[in-house]
Design a protein around this motif. Sequence first.
Motif: not given
Length: 463
Positions: A100-109
Amino acid sequence: MDSVPALELDPILDDPGTRIIVCCGAGGVGKTTTAAALGVRAAERGRRVVVLTIDPARRLAQSMGIDSLDNTPRKVEGIKGSDGGELHAMMLDMKRTFDEIVEAHADPERARAILDNPFYQSLSAGFAGTQEYMAMEKLGQLRARDEWDLIVVDTPPSRSALDFLDAPKRLGSFLDGKFIKLLMAPAKVGGRAGMKFLNVGMSMMTGTLGKLLGGQFLGDVQTFVAAMDTMFGGFRTRADATYRLLQAPGTAFLVVATPERDALREAAYFVERLAAEKMPLAGLVLNRVHASGAAGLSAERARAAAENLDEGRIVDQGPGNAGLRGSPATSTESQAPATAATSSVPEAAPTAGPHIPAGTEADARSAADAGIDAGTDVNASTPTDASADPSAVDVRHLTAGLLRLHAERMRVLAREQRTRDRFTALHPEVAVTEVIALPGDVHDLAGLRAIGDRLTAGRTPSA
């Protein structure tokens, strides 16, 4: 000993300024049950509560009437809340929280590249301290949403009391780029020299990662670092923010322990560490304390009484059980209540029995009519004849067994009291509440309510 300050939990639960309660302590002392019971009680007193647990056991979810708990808060039905009180519960999913941290702080690709990276998958699932760090990350997320006015945290079971407080800093330091830049250095150098540099550097730090060195591993690290480059600083920033949140006045730490030496030694270490880190300690919850409804009967007296029963030295065992010394057994018609056997009745002629004062002739005749030898001494009575009254023998043995059980219970109580006294002598300023052990496991909301009642009774160790 001076009286120990009582830990009053209801005022803490009712105070709208209390936004976070953290239950910490050694493993196996009842932290999860304590957190759940506090959540139920606070919700039924009007708070909107979420309990964040780390315990994967299904019994806690079942006790709340939920099939299973996951990384999403789920509402607990059956809460008798007033003024909008609600209870939600969730179980930390360490890897999902990291995702969730990754998904919240990085664009989808970029997020997809990170999530599919083998190095990231190993890091998010098994790096030392990840569970503790992610528990604090989830706490920060819940607090930021402001959907609940009270968050109760069940901390992860740790071998060391330091793990919970140190993990956010430790993992934050790892992910803030310093160690990752070291991993990237050999890739920038390239060739055999770079691989040699990587091998030497990693061997110095960890033998485990040294065994994994190779082209594929290095490629995974490069891909991971390239994708995560803009996120490293955020881990340290959030770790620091969570740490300050734990130090804030709206947080209350509860150290949970059982009245055992090792658990209270760990609790004492927690208390000292929390004080050193300026964390707001509310007090100590002493869980699974034993009690007795017959505390006035000492272990020594109970054991002595059991021995007397086993050896037949107690006469009052029912009608006709005293027997006659030196004469045939009397008929059932001549037997009197056993209370008549409580006096020694000598004959007029000198005997070994005690002298009867004047005026007791009627009592002597009564005892004689009851079939008691004039020289009988109640302290040397004949053991019960099992063939005459087997039920009396069964009752005697059952009573002796119960007395021995009570003696063992009193021995446990004395040991627990000594252990508590050592803790309170070292930390007289720490407020304490004792939770009397339930006869069985907690498996429903009623059991959690019972624990909540005992938690908030404010019972403290006796002097």
